[in-house]
Design a protein around this motif. Structure first.
Motif, PDB file in Angstrom:
ATOM      1  N   THR A  64      26.697  54.235  39.541  1.00  0.00           N
ATOM      2  CA  THR A  64      27.236  52.936  39.956  1.00  0.00           C
ATOM      3  C   THR A  64      28.545  53.120  40.732  1.00  0.00           C
ATOM      4  OG1 THR A  64      28.361  52.755  37.820  1.00  0.00           O
ATOM      5  CG2 THR A  64      26.196  51.697  38.012  1.00  0.00           C
ATOM      6  N   THR A  65      28.978  52.023  41.372  1.00  0.00           N
ATOM      7  CA  THR A  65      30.226  52.034  42.145  1.00  0.00           C
ATOM      8  C   THR A  65      31.393  51.863  41.179  1.00  0.00           C
ATOM      9  OG1 THR A  65      29.024  51.136  44.033  1.00  0.00           O
ATOM     10  CG2 THR A  65      31.412  50.930  44.083  1.00  0.00           C
ATOM     11  N   GLY A  66      31.763  52.964  40.522  1.00  0.00           N
ATOM     12  CA  GLY A  66      32.692  52.880  39.401  1.00  0.00           C
ATOM     13  C   GLY A  66      32.001  52.223  38.218  1.00  0.00           C
ATOM     14  N   SER A  67      32.577  52.365  37.015  1.00  0.00           N
ATOM     15  CA  SER A  67      31.890  51.696  35.902  1.00  0.00           C
ATOM     16  C   SER A  67      32.101  50.189  35.970  1.00  0.00           C
ATOM     17  CB  SER A  67      32.275  52.272  34.539  1.00  0.00           C
ATOM     18  OG  SER A  67      33.647  52.326  34.382  1.00  0.00           O
ATOM     19  N   GLN A  68      33.028  49.731  36.815  1.00  0.00           N
ATOM     20  CA  GLN A  68      33.140  48.278  37.015  1.00  0.00           C
ATOM     21  C   GLN A  68      31.813  47.701  37.495  1.00  0.00           C
ATOM     22  OE1 GLN A  68      35.951  46.536  36.314  1.00  0.00           O
ATOM     23  NE2 GLN A  68      35.126  44.536  36.895  1.00  0.00           N
ATOM     24  N   GLN A  69      31.141  48.386  38.439  1.00  0.00           N
ATOM     25  CA  GLN A  69      29.855  47.856  38.903  1.00  0.00           C
ATOM     26  C   GLN A  69      28.820  47.862  37.783  1.00  0.00           C
ATOM     27  OE1 GLN A  69      27.299  49.883  41.634  1.00  0.00           O
ATOM     28  NE2 GLN A  69      26.232  48.015  42.178  1.00  0.00           N
ATOM     29  N   SER A 119      35.742  41.632  40.982  1.00  0.00           N
ATOM     30  CA  SER A 119      34.954  41.523  39.762  1.00  0.00           C
ATOM     31  C   SER A 119      33.750  42.463  39.799  1.00  0.00           C
ATOM     32  CB  SER A 119      34.493  40.069  39.603  1.00  0.00           C
ATOM     33  OG  SER A 119      33.757  39.895  38.433  1.00  0.00           O
ATOM     34  N   ALA A 120      33.171  42.638  40.984  1.00  0.00           N
ATOM     35  CA  ALA A 120      31.945  43.441  41.111  1.00  0.00           C
ATOM     36  C   ALA A 120      32.217  44.935  41.093  1.00  0.00           C
ATOM     37  CB  ALA A 120      31.213  43.060  42.391  1.00  0.00           C
ATOM     38  N   PHE A 161      32.575  38.939  32.709  1.00  0.00           N
ATOM     39  CA  PHE A 161      31.823  38.041  31.814  1.00  0.00           C
ATOM     40  C   PHE A 161      32.099  36.576  32.190  1.00  0.00           C
ATOM     41  CE2 PHE A 161      32.756  41.638  28.601  1.00  0.00           C
ATOM     42  CZ  PHE A 161      31.765  42.424  29.171  1.00  0.00           C
ATOM     43  N   LYS A 162      33.356  36.301  32.492  1.00  0.00           N
ATOM     44  CA  LYS A 162      33.724  34.944  32.890  1.00  0.00           C
ATOM     45  C   LYS A 162      33.020  34.554  34.195  1.00  0.00           C
ATOM     46  CE  LYS A 162      37.880  32.337  34.110  1.00  0.00           C
ATOM     47  NZ  LYS A 162      39.168  32.574  34.792  1.00  0.00           N
ATOM     48  N   SER A 163      32.931  35.505  35.136  1.00  0.00           N
ATOM     49  CA  SER A 163      32.316  35.178  36.429  1.00  0.00           C
ATOM     50  C   SER A 163      30.827  34.865  36.260  1.00  0.00           C
ATOM     51  CB  SER A 163      32.527  36.314  37.435  1.00  0.00           C
ATOM     52  OG  SER A 163      31.585  37.348  37.251  1.00  0.00           O
TER      53      SER A 163
END
Lengths: 454, 454
Positions: free
Chosen positions: A129-134, B298-299, A164-166
């Motif tokens: 993934t594109t960083g673990s943020q993705q 966020s993504a 989660f909010k988004s």
């Protein structure tokens, strides 16, 4: 015919700080498309503290706010050589589109990177993934409908709460202590919410060297959390970027090593190597993995081939474990400096004692509010992240996060000394007037303080 | 305690082709989490043709399916040198987290890259994304609620249709011809849908060297489309990765150059330089741009610093415009080879004559179905993308997309010759039996054929 700026959309007053004005009522009046956004877009708001962090980036300010790894410690000449070789010898492949799931050569190496945590995955289980943020975004995308519930530690990683909010999910916090998340509280919360008809989709958990709390989930509790997940069919999202950055020996077994069916495990090269390639990963049960790959292809087509091949080359030709040890020793020294300075200077304050990672969680004296205090701290040339950012419910105002990963030990000591001065001044105000000036404690909602606070 | 494979989630039968089994009913029976996915996840399905493309990647098959740029034409030694210099001299910055909006140095260069199209943007108007695919995702994320309508050309880019579907939007096609999208049909469709109470959020349009149709929207029509957008308050999403790859002189003015308020313009380095860094961009009105940045943070937190700095270094130190000219001449030669082979070999068939880009759109003789024919084509050692992938409404079965970007002129000629043999065989079957065997024409829904078909 074209013109700049367009006469009918003058934008916000601060074009240089792009997101600073988003979501503000003033900006909306000027937005031609204001009535046409998706419902979820109203959940995306910029943090009020962003403008402060622009100031905090000035060199005279000691920033204890950001979670940036200390990259000057990387072997840049060696990386330059292997990167040049990669381009010259395999450039036509490394610069091309790649697989949506990620390059097999890297997925095989990721399996080895996870082995010290007891994880025995197959490369097919891994999604790059594109960083673990993705990965956080993709897991949320495939599981969360509006109104669904995510359980998360109190406090929890601000970037995850924002995701989660988004997706219009509701976050319910579960308390943690010095051994991490409290299993009994987890089970009680889960049972209570499900009995009330809530769709609890997963537990989000940072087990090692928690961001922001700086604590680690004990092995005993890992077993209890997994047993709860099995008993109640609860999915666990184990976000684990700091596993290899422990100061006291080998990492504990990952929850994924205790149960491959109930746990999605997230990892990242951002903290053990470098975040600039944007390469992280998820390990998931097969059916979930299939959906993560489809969701990722829709989101970005494929992760960066170049970044994946560059990391694969680094892992296979450089002593990357030795480099992780360099980082660990560096961060240990800085943690020690921070804890010593806190003990020497901070009045009436408590804090956690991290065994690894980047963060110390500080709880201020009663009556003090970290967000209200931040402007005065920045004026006093020190910056931190107010604790409220790490709660979805408006609490946490008495706490703050300090990072020791980037500044030198000397700067950390000086930063904590400055912070102590600000706290003492605030305490004087409280003792004189009963409450701090400009307090905005209790203001609800998760802010988005920007990528520099990862 | 861990075990592999986990006994209660055996996954699908083809672990090597990750997404191939997703969404299939058989896979769902084995999925512990099947009842817990978000509603949108049911919109994410893998294409049945994926397994065929695994075969199509064998060297004996001439693949006219993929949209991969021909990277062996890149100056790899020069790129190796500049990349090594970047790491050695600026590595601690280039490998670090960056801004959510993208690096300013690259945004300034992007403004210059767009100038030949008449776009006079400011760097603050630009958001850097993980390829323009992520820009499609972010625009959809901030604008699309379930049930909203997106207008799109017929046919339209498969990767965009997949994104709109994943946000549970409804795609309504507007016909195109050799001058691109038909403005009168656009206005008629828009008025009709809005009168019926539909929330039409934007028009998605590929104006230059259309994927898959290979046509370009005329200047006259660009003005008409913009006038319609102004008259009806319609947002236009101008997806423009091929603008600089025209074979006949300068690019036409972008719609963004005609109206900065109603147009979000997307660009990419994937076709003019290399896709492996995953760097594209969006230019949007300020209020929209603010929301795109928040959604992107966020993504993914931030786009790749390394990829951005590497591209910035390439643009500022290498004759990148000369390299684009190299690509143009190469693709022109291959387009010529493909058109000549089509004219020489294909019976009872029509096709478009692209003035740039990568694609020719072929319409088969009556009675033939491109999807049903694909297995026989792959057996005959040639591959293409069936036209149905580019329609959201189940039509397009008589058409197919051919790419001339990657194979050599000789291979293209041989591939078209093989395709002609397959078409002749199919025509024989139709003439004998009245309809092709195994026809699955009219099967509705957008498939996801994977990143290799970008």
């Amino acid at each position: 015919m074209s013109q700049y700026p367009p006469p009918s959309s003058p934008g916000d007053a601060h074009p240089a700080s792009a997101a600073a004005g988003a979501g503000a009522a003033a900006g909306s009046r000027l937005d031609r498309w204001v009535g046409t956004y998706a419902q979820r877009t109203s959940s995306m708001t910029a943090s009020e503290i962003r403008a402060l962090f622009a100031v905090a980036n000035r060199p005279e300010v000691v920033s204890l706010a950001g979670g940036m790894p200390y990259l000057p410690a990387l072997p840049l000449d060696a990386i330059a050589d292997l990167t040049a070789r990669l381009v010259a010898e395999k450039g036509a492949k490394a610069l091309q589109y790649g697989s949506g799931q990620g390059e097999e050569v890297l997925r095989e190496q990721i399996v080895e990177v996870m082995r010290p945590q007891g994880i025995t995955a197959h490369p097919d289980d891994v999604v790059v993934t594109t960083g673990s943020q993705q990965a956080l975004d993709l897991v949320s995308r495939i599981f969360l409908d509006p109104g669904d519930v995510v359980l998360a530690e109190a406090p929890s990683y601000v970037g995850a709460l924002g995701v989660f909010k988004s997706y219009q999910a509701q976050v319910e916090h579960v308390p943690l202590d010095h051994d991490g998340l409290q299993p009994a509280a987890l089970e009680e919360t889960l049972v209570r919410l499900r009995a009330a008809g809530k769709r609890v989709k997963f537990l989000y958990c940072v087990p090692n060297h928690h961001n922001p709390a700086g604590v680690t989930l004990s092995l005993e509790r890992r077993r209890e959390v997994v047993a709860i997940a099995q008993r109640h069919d609860l999915l666990v999202l184990e976000d684990d970027p700091y596993a290899l950055l422990g100061f006291d020996g080998d990492p504990l077994p990952a929850m994924r090593s205790l149960d491959a069916d109930h746990v999605i495990h997230l990892g990242s090269f951002s903290k053990t190597f470098a975040p600039g390639y944007r390469v992280g990963w998820a390990v998931a049960p097969h059916a979930v993995r299939d959906k993560l790959v489809l969701a990722s292809e829709s989101a970005i087509l494929c992760p960066t081939s170049f970044g994946q091949f560059a990391i694969a080359e680094y892992l296979s030709t450089y002593d990357w474990k030795g480099q992780v040890k360099v980082f660990r020793e560096l961060y240990r020294e800085r943690r020690d400096a921070m804890l010593a300075a806190l003990a020497a200077h901070l009045p009436q304050t408590t804090w956690t004692h991290p065994g690894g990672g980047f963060y110390v969680w500080v709880t201020l004296p009663d009556g003090l509010d970290a967000k209200a205090m931040l402007p005065r701290a920045v004026t006093g040339r020190v910056a931190y992240v107010p604790g409220g950012a790490f709660y979805a419910d408006g609490t946490g105002g008495q706490s703050l996060r300090l990072s020791y990963c980037f500044p030198t030990a000397e700067r950390i000591t000086e930063g904590v000394r400055r912070l102590a001065g600000v706290v003492r001044d605030e305490l004087d105000v409280v003792q004189l007037f009963g409450s701090p000036a400009n307090s905005r404690a209790g203001r609800p909602g998760v802010d988005n303080p920007g990528p520099e606070l990862a």
